[in-house]
Design an enzyme around this catalytic site. Sequence first.
Site, PDB file in Angstrom:
ATOM      1  N   SER A 183       0.859  -1.178   0.000  1.00  0.00           N
ATOM      2  CA  SER A 183       0.000   0.000   0.000  1.00  0.00           C
ATOM      3  C   SER A 183       0.899   1.234   0.000  1.00  0.00           C
ATOM      4  CB  SER A 183      -0.867   0.009   1.255  1.00  0.00           C
ATOM      5  OG  SER A 183      -0.010   0.043   2.388  1.00  0.00           O
ATOM      6  N   LYS A 184       0.271   2.371  -0.190  1.00  0.00           N
ATOM      7  CA  LYS A 184       1.002   3.623  -0.176  1.00  0.00           C
ATOM      8  C   LYS A 184       1.734   3.811   1.165  1.00  0.00           C
ATOM      9  CE  LYS A 184       0.254   8.214  -1.641  1.00  0.00           C
ATOM     10  NZ  LYS A 184      -0.518   9.309  -2.031  1.00  0.00           N
TER      11      LYS A 184
END
Length: 490
Positions: free
Chosen positions: A257-258
Amino acid sequence: MRFAPSPTGFLHIGGLRTALYNYLFAKSHTGGKFILRIEDTDQSRYVEGAEQDIIDSLEWCGMEIDEGPNEGGDVGPYRQSERQDLYHKYAKQLIDEGKAYYAFDTTDEIDQMRERLKKSGNPSPKYDAVTRQSMINSLTLPQDEVEKRLKNGDEYVIRLKVPRRETIRFEDLIRGHVSFESKGLDDQVLLKSDGMPTYHLANVVDDHLMNISHVIRGEEWLSSTPKHILLYQAFGWEAPKMAHLPLIMSPSGGKLSKRKAEEEGIPVNTKEYIKQHYEPEALVNFLAYLGWSPGDDSEIHSLNELCHLFSLDRVSKGGAVFNHKKLLWYNEHYLREETDKAIAERLQPIAKEKGIELPEEEFLIQAIALLKDRVSKVDELLDMGRFFFDDPDEYDEKALKKWKDDSADLVTQYRENISRLPDNEFEAATLKSHLEDVINANNVGFGKLMMPLRIAVTGQGFGPDLFASMELLGKETVLKRIDTALDKLD
Ligand code: GLU
């Protein structure tokens, strides 16, 4: 093939890999085309500049767009916001054929229906084949009432009649046989109340009208595919072949994920790779291998070679771990392939940005030759090679621990020896043999003098070959730096 990003943010590496696989697949087939289609129907999530960022990123990687918003082509326009008429036409066609219907329910009315059903024991109520019969739509209202509402400009959406119980099957080129039950699906909204198509309608209409033969996209779209298959069936169109790519995983486990990427120091957006001076060939080579391999142990391939090697049957089903070290390894490889002269040119703007004044080209090229094998990225040449351009104004603290009580004495002896060398004998091999003389005469280990000397000349505890570096710096500079160090450190 099409790459169909939504301009809702800057192009991240997952998106870039999807683009790359589409590009490679298109180019691995004679006559294959790589189309860029901008899926910009969700106006509320539109990000200014995102489309340009996508285009710039593809260009930086060397992926040439055959057809797209700027290139044009036979099946344009290539922005969905410019294709509204088509979506209306096809939605209307489904209504006329009895495969879709107008629904006039307000959000409140739908919520009430859901609440009611939840209370009677249905945990996830749908607007579906059963509930649509008690809602306000063109299937339950008399024809003239429907027409009156439409004329009146009442808000409506168009929904697809999803069959009540049907198993939707398709062959995914990566995952094999996939099936979904229609029972879990809502009657899909095709046209929203603002007149915009949903992703599903626009995606299917465009893939069909643009003659897309294969859809390659991220795994997160797998659950949309049954909805698309139903739409293809409703239109009586042949669906393109589907391939859903494995997730990109974080080295510490789980989806990258970011937030995870940031935690692990992995740049997320292509833009950051550009800004941080990665080699595009390295990122391309690395991303190609993030979920695919040619099946032998070769690792280095240009974009062009990858086009010849790529095949979908070698894409893995399981998640692909993003190994940042591997990316740096690729980066080192491609950096070393460049000529020193080309690197010298590339360093000019980077140095400017960092406020570093570079020496004249001849000197710079020789410094690059000494440094190149020791860095992972081109900009690191400036950090590691700083001492080539400026006298050290401070000494690395960790390295200073190696400056011992006897260091000044040893360095002084060495200085004496080399100060007698004529300029044209100030050469790496000679400089080294003088160091050997001093350590032998004092009966100490190599590092006893080597380390303090390196600190004095470069200010650092590590770096390129010290004697070759001293030769390049020249006698005057080296003696001056030794004197300064003796002065400051003794
Ligand atoms: N617009 C979707 C995206 O942003 C496209 C998904 C697909 O390829 O169908 O990824």
